[in-house]
Design a protein around this motif. Structure first.
Motif, PDB file in Angstrom:
ATOM      1  N   ASP B  13       0.874  -1.202   0.000  1.00 45.10           N
ATOM      2  CA  ASP B  13       0.000   0.000   0.000  1.00 45.10           C
ATOM      3  C   ASP B  13       0.889   1.222   0.000  1.00 45.10           C
ATOM      4  O   ASP B  13       1.913   1.238   0.663  1.00 45.10           O
ATOM      5  N   ASP B  14       0.486   2.235  -0.750  1.00 42.93           N
ATOM      6  CA  ASP B  14       1.317   3.452  -0.793  1.00 42.93           C
ATOM      7  C   ASP B  14       1.042   4.356   0.407  1.00 42.93           C
ATOM      8  O   ASP B  14       1.724   5.347   0.620  1.00 42.93           O
ATOM      9  N   GLU B  15       0.019   4.023   1.171  1.00 47.30           N
ATOM     10  CA  GLU B  15      -0.286   4.766   2.395  1.00 47.30           C
ATOM     11  C   GLU B  15       0.521   4.139   3.536  1.00 47.30           C
ATOM     12  O   GLU B  15       0.138   3.088   4.080  1.00 47.30           O
ATOM     13  N   ASP B  17       1.199   4.738   6.637  1.00 52.17           N
ATOM     14  CA  ASP B  17       0.586   4.530   7.952  1.00 52.17           C
ATOM     15  C   ASP B  17      -0.207   3.239   8.019  1.00 52.17           C
ATOM     16  O   ASP B  17      -0.286   2.588   9.077  1.00 52.17           O
ATOM     17  N   LEU B  18      -0.790   2.889   6.873  1.00 55.85           N
ATOM     18  CA  LEU B  18      -1.605   1.675   6.868  1.00 55.85           C
ATOM     19  C   LEU B  18      -0.763   0.414   7.018  1.00 55.85           C
ATOM     20  O   LEU B  18      -1.206  -0.596   7.559  1.00 55.85           O
ATOM     21  N   ILE B  21      -0.166  -0.271  10.667  1.00 45.52           N
ATOM     22  CA  ILE B  21      -1.387  -0.764  11.316  1.00 45.52           C
ATOM     23  C   ILE B  21      -1.650  -2.211  10.912  1.00 45.52           C
ATOM     24  O   ILE B  21      -1.980  -3.066  11.745  1.00 45.52           O
ATOM     25  N   ASP B  57      -3.123  -2.951  -2.311  1.00 44.31           N
ATOM     26  CA  ASP B  57      -4.075  -1.847  -2.532  1.00 44.31           C
ATOM     27  C   ASP B  57      -4.423  -1.866  -4.012  1.00 44.31           C
ATOM     28  O   ASP B  57      -3.713  -2.469  -4.822  1.00 44.31           O
ATOM     29  N   ARG B  59      -5.620   1.169  -5.980  1.00 49.23           N
ATOM     30  CA  ARG B  59      -5.181   2.417  -6.630  1.00 49.23           C
ATOM     31  C   ARG B  59      -3.783   2.770  -6.134  1.00 49.23           C
ATOM     32  O   ARG B  59      -3.598   3.225  -5.023  1.00 49.23           O
ATOM     33  N   HIS B  62       0.447   5.050 -10.865  1.00 51.96           N
ATOM     34  CA  HIS B  62       0.697   4.513 -12.210  1.00 51.96           C
ATOM     35  C   HIS B  62       0.337   3.056 -12.418  1.00 51.96           C
ATOM     36  O   HIS B  62       0.604   2.499 -13.477  1.00 51.96           O
ATOM     37  N   GLY B  83     -10.004   1.117  -1.083  1.00 47.57           N
ATOM     38  CA  GLY B  83     -11.044   2.087  -0.726  1.00 47.57           C
ATOM     39  C   GLY B  83     -11.913   2.422  -1.917  1.00 47.57           C
ATOM     40  O   GLY B  83     -12.911   3.129  -1.798  1.00 47.57           O
ATOM     41  N   ASP B  84     -11.492   1.927  -3.087  1.00 46.69           N
ATOM     42  CA  ASP B  84     -12.281   2.233  -4.291  1.00 46.69           C
ATOM     43  C   ASP B  84     -13.619   1.525  -4.297  1.00 46.69           C
ATOM     44  O   ASP B  84     -13.828   0.556  -3.574  1.00 46.69           O
ATOM     45  N   LEU B  85     -14.488   2.070  -5.141  1.00 47.38           N
ATOM     46  CA  LEU B  85     -15.821   1.496  -5.245  1.00 47.38           C
ATOM     47  C   LEU B  85     -15.921   0.710  -6.540  1.00 47.38           C
ATOM     48  O   LEU B  85     -15.321   1.085  -7.546  1.00 47.38           O
ATOM     49  N   LYS B  99     -11.842  -0.911   2.250  1.00 48.29           N
ATOM     50  CA  LYS B  99     -11.353  -0.081   3.339  1.00 48.29           C
ATOM     51  C   LYS B  99     -12.510   0.769   3.835  1.00 48.29           C
ATOM     52  O   LYS B  99     -13.274   1.253   2.987  1.00 48.29           O
ATOM     53  N   PRO B 100     -12.677   1.091   5.076  1.00 45.83           N
ATOM     54  CA  PRO B 100     -11.933   0.486   6.203  1.00 45.83           C
ATOM     55  C   PRO B 100     -12.379  -0.968   6.405  1.00 45.83           C
ATOM     56  O   PRO B 100     -13.578  -1.263   6.371  1.00 45.83           O
ATOM     57  N   TYR B 101     -11.403  -1.809   6.530  1.00 43.90           N
ATOM     58  CA  TYR B 101     -11.699  -3.259   6.548  1.00 43.90           C
ATOM     59  C   TYR B 101     -12.148  -3.764   7.914  1.00 43.90           C
ATOM     60  O   TYR B 101     -11.888  -3.171   8.949  1.00 43.90           O
TER      61      TYR B 101
END
Lengths: 685, 117
Positions: B13-15, B17-18, B21, B57, B59, B62, B83-85, B99-101
């Motif tokens: 994941d590029d986030e 912080d995640l 966690i 993740d 998204r 690129h 988190g995408d729909l 997400k949030p899972y």
């Protein structure tokens, strides 16, 4: 009585003579000396003097009688002369045997110019009868004398004593016949009818003139003549043509035959009153043709007088059907277009309004007489100043102009657009304002509707771009949300383990994550906000750009496009605008910029904001892409134009942006001085 | 692989912080978690070490998790946490978590795969 008096005079003279004879001897001294003579004298003197006095008295009477006869004769002639002269009569006698005509030339004022009492008939005719009348006169004379006519009356011209031609009426009768019954004396009178004849001629000439006039007018107009009671005695061709009735159908009828029934009785009553007084009447009448259709005529009725009374009525009518139709069409056109016309006298401030004006503005004015002040008072209070100023300005500057204003109707507000034009006198002074006035209520309401629609479109396009971004947005929200929810169960554990620093660090991260979320949500809120009438407020350019970037950053992050912005004099760079709309424009421009460079090697978007030398506020959105091709440039601001693949763009972005900026008085254009693509917004200072 | 090794999970994941966690939440005695924020490094490591399970993740800069999955060894079970729909997936993905899972759901999924082993 006179005789008694005369006889008295004779007696008076005789007695006087006798008495004088009786006293005579006493006066004579010589007789006293000669007594022998006294006896004779006493005896003869009274006798002699009495006889002498009788003769004197008698002669006196005779002289008086003679004088009287002479006077009476003179007097009689005077009377006769007077009677004949005033009657215009002259007596003539024609001796048929001698063929000599005798005139009463004893009269001092001969009607005819005779220098001798008698003339031979042919000479008389030759000398005194007008050459044009000769033949007829001779014929009439012989017709009568020879028994072909029972009476003789002839009218001809004769020379009078001044050598002027006079009209005479000659009446004659055979006064004497011979034993065989042949007429031998023809007696008659000449009656001077010059004046009557001249009057007749004059009347005939006048009638001729009238006739010519009627004929001339008949060529141009609809003409009819009626008798005193209104019965048609004459119509011209045009009357028949326009009414559709034949002459035969019209003669003897009155004008009710073409009555349309649209006019009030009052009008015709007034017309009759006027023409019976001998005055002309002018009016516009709608008439009905035989086929039931209508025609309009401007009518002039002229009462014709004869012998002091009204004899007939002469009517001239002009076909006004076309004009009336045109006027109707104009009124209809005014009605349809809801355009009225008006004139304002700038000296008296009198107003003249077309009927349509009263239709546009439901002023309570049945007589349709309205003053300038009345109109002013009905202008919407908020527009009164601007309305009055426009009129004053037009007068002052002598320039045409256009104003929009509201007027208060019975219940509703009427929007009107007035075009004001100037009329000047030779000296260049304004004398009149005139122009049109149009009901634009519907238009204004439609504009408002369009405005609403436009906002809806903007709204839709916002939703479209929202949809486009929604996946990314969800991702952007869900990530920080996960940071929060993911940390929550861990917090307890971390706390138990007593890892103070780690705990604080986690809380910090959760706060940051929730800030991220709320920022995005705030941005989204703006993106979908839908307002129609938002007052323009002074906004900092920096805040507009930053708020827009909240949305655009998501996309930029995803596509790895670097966004930078540079704002000069940040605290003072302010524009008065609708914040939401301008942010919408910026988001649109930045998103477009991101889309344009997404697949490029070099990916950046730069935003510059500054105040240029003419104090205009400029915002430039530059991207790393090349300058836009000229072909595309022309179409770029047109609605539904897009270079993006199907499904990617609506093609509404730039046109809507331009629309929004137009409303702000700002412009949107391409700045070609850049090597890259540069869209430039300019707010007027 | 005779000796029973611990269950290895790689997470991308590029986030950042995640990542922390995630490992704090799911690490245990027999579950080892290795996290990545750079997709290329992740692909490299996964194909080299063949972990028991990968979470990605969707998204990412690129590239999407879906596209990465195609570049990974086929036999490795793959799951997406996004988190995408409404994701339209082209590759063979075991499961997708939003997400949030829900921690329990992911635990159940991990346990299911562990048993399969």
């Amino acid at each position: 009585m006179k005789n008694v008096l005369l006889r008295g005079k004779v007696i008076f003279w005789t007695i006087g003579g006798i008495l004088l004879g009786l006293f005579f001897p006493f006066f004579s001294s010589s007789l006293m000396d000669r007594p022998e003579m006294l006896f004779y004298v006493i005896c003869t003197a009274p006798l002699f003097l009495g006889s002498l006095s009788f003769l004197v008295g008698f002669n006196q009477e005779r002289f008086l009688v003679l004088k009287k006869t002479e006077d009476e004769k003179e007097k009689a002639y005077g009377w006769m002369d007077l009677v004949l002269k005033s009657a215009g009569l002259e007596v003539w006698e024609w001796d048929l045997k001698e063929n000599i005509v005798l005139f009463n030339s004893e009269l001092k004022h001969n009607l005819s110019r005779f220098d001798q009492k008698s003339y031979s008939f042919p000479l008389m005719v030759e000398e005194f009868i007008h050459p044009e009348d000769k033949d007829e006169m001779i014929k009439k004379v012989y017709d009568y004398i020879q028994g072909r006519a029972t009476e003789y009356v002839s009218i001809y011209r004769m020379k009078d004593f001044q050598g002027k031609w006079r009209w005479v009426q000659s009446n004659g009768k055979v006064s004497q016949r011979d034993k065989q019954g042949h007429p031998i004396c023809f007696l008659g009178t000449h009656f001077d009818i010059t004046e009557r004849k001249n009057r007749e001629i004059e009347i005939n000439e006048k009638n001729d003139e009238l006739e010519h006039l009627i004929e001339a007018i008949s060529e141009l107009a609809i003409v009819s003549v009626t008798d005193r009671k209104g019965k048609i005695t004459r119509v011209n061709k045009m009357f028949c043509e326009i009414s559709g009735y034949s002459e035969k159908e019209l003669l003897g009828q009155d004008h009710r035959i073409v009555k349309s029934g649209v006019h009030e009785k009052k009008m015709f009553k007034e017309m009759w009153e006027k023409i019976l007084k001998g005055e002309n009447w002018i009016g516009d009448i709608q008439n009905r043709k035989k086929n039931g259709s209508y025609y309009f005529v401007r009518t002039i009725i002229i009462p014709l007088l004869k012998q002091g009374g009204i004899n007939s009525f002469f009517s001239i009518r002009f076909d006004m059907t076309k004009q009336v139709q045109l006027a109707k069409n104009l009124a209809e056109a005014q009605k349809l277009s809801k355009i009225g016309s008006w004139t304002l006298n700038t000296n008296t401030f009198e107003v003249d309004l077309s009927d349509q004006m009263y239709e546009i503005f439901p002023w309570n004015n049945e007589e349709r007489k309205i003053s300038f002040d009345d109109i002013y008072s009905m202008v919407h209070p908020e527009d009164q100043e601007h309305w009055r100023k426009a009129i004053d300005n037009a007068i002052l500057t002598k320039k045409s102009c256009e104003i929009r204003f509201r007027s208060i109707g019975k219940e509703e507000i009427i929007w009107a657009k007035a075009i004001i034009k100037i009329m000047m006198n030779k000296e260049g002074g304004v004398t009149r304002l005139y122009g049109t006035c149009q009901d634009i209520t519907e238009q204004v309401l439609a504009e408002e509707e369009i405005q609403k629609e436009r906002f809806k479109t903007i709204h839709t396009s916002k939703l479209a771009s929202l949809g486009e971004m929604s996946a990314g947005i969800a991702h952007e929200i869900n990530n920080p949300l996960t940071i929060i929810t993911g940390n929550l169960p861990l917090l307890e554990k971390i706390k138990k383990e007593g890892e103070e620093t780690k705990f604080k660090d986690r809380i910090e991260k959760m706060i940051k994550a929730s800030e991220r979320i709320s920022k995005i949500v705030r941005g989204l809120k703006k993106l979908v906000r839908f307002q129609v009438d938002v007052e323009h407020k002074e906004e900092l350019i920096s805040s507009l750009i930053e708020e827009s970037l909240v949305i655009c950053d998501i996309k930029a992050l995803k596509t790895d496009v670097k966004i930078d912005y540079k704002i000069q004099d940040e605290e003072n760079l302010i524009v008065k605008c609708n914040e939401v709309e301008i942010e919408q424009v910026l988001i649109n421009l930045i998103n477009n910029a991101i889309d344009a460079v997404e697949d490029r090697e070099e990916r950046w978007v730069k935003i510059n904001a500054f105040r240029d030398t003419n104090t205009e506020v400029v915002i430039q959105v530059v991207n790393s892409g090349p300058r836009i091709e000229e072909k595309v440039e022309e179409k770029i601001f047109q609605p539904f134009f897009t270079t993006k693949p199907v499904g990617k763009g609506t093609g509404l972005g730039l046109s809507i942006s331009k629309g929004i900026l137009d409303q702000h008085g700002a412009s949107l254009s391409l700045n070609k001085s850049f090597e890259n693509t540069c869209f430039e917004i300019r707010f007027p200072s | 692989m005779g000796e029973r090794m611990s269950f290895e999970i790689y997470y991308l994941d590029d986030e950042v912080d995640l990542l922390e966690i995630f490992s704090d939440t799911f690490s245990s005695e027999d579950v080892k978690i290795k996290t990545f924020s750079d997709p290329s490094l992740f692909i490299l490591e996964v194909n080299k070490n063949n972990p028991d399970l990968v979470f990605m993740d969707f998204r990412l800069p690129h590239i999407t998790g879906d596209e990465i999955a195609l570049k990974l060894n086929k036999e490795i079970p793959k799951a997406i946490i996004s988190g995408d729909l409404n994701l339209a997936l082209k590759s063979d993905i075991e499961d997708v978590f939003e997400k949030p899972y829900d921690v329990k759901k992911i635990c159940d999924f991990i346990n299911k795969l562990k048993k399969r082993d």
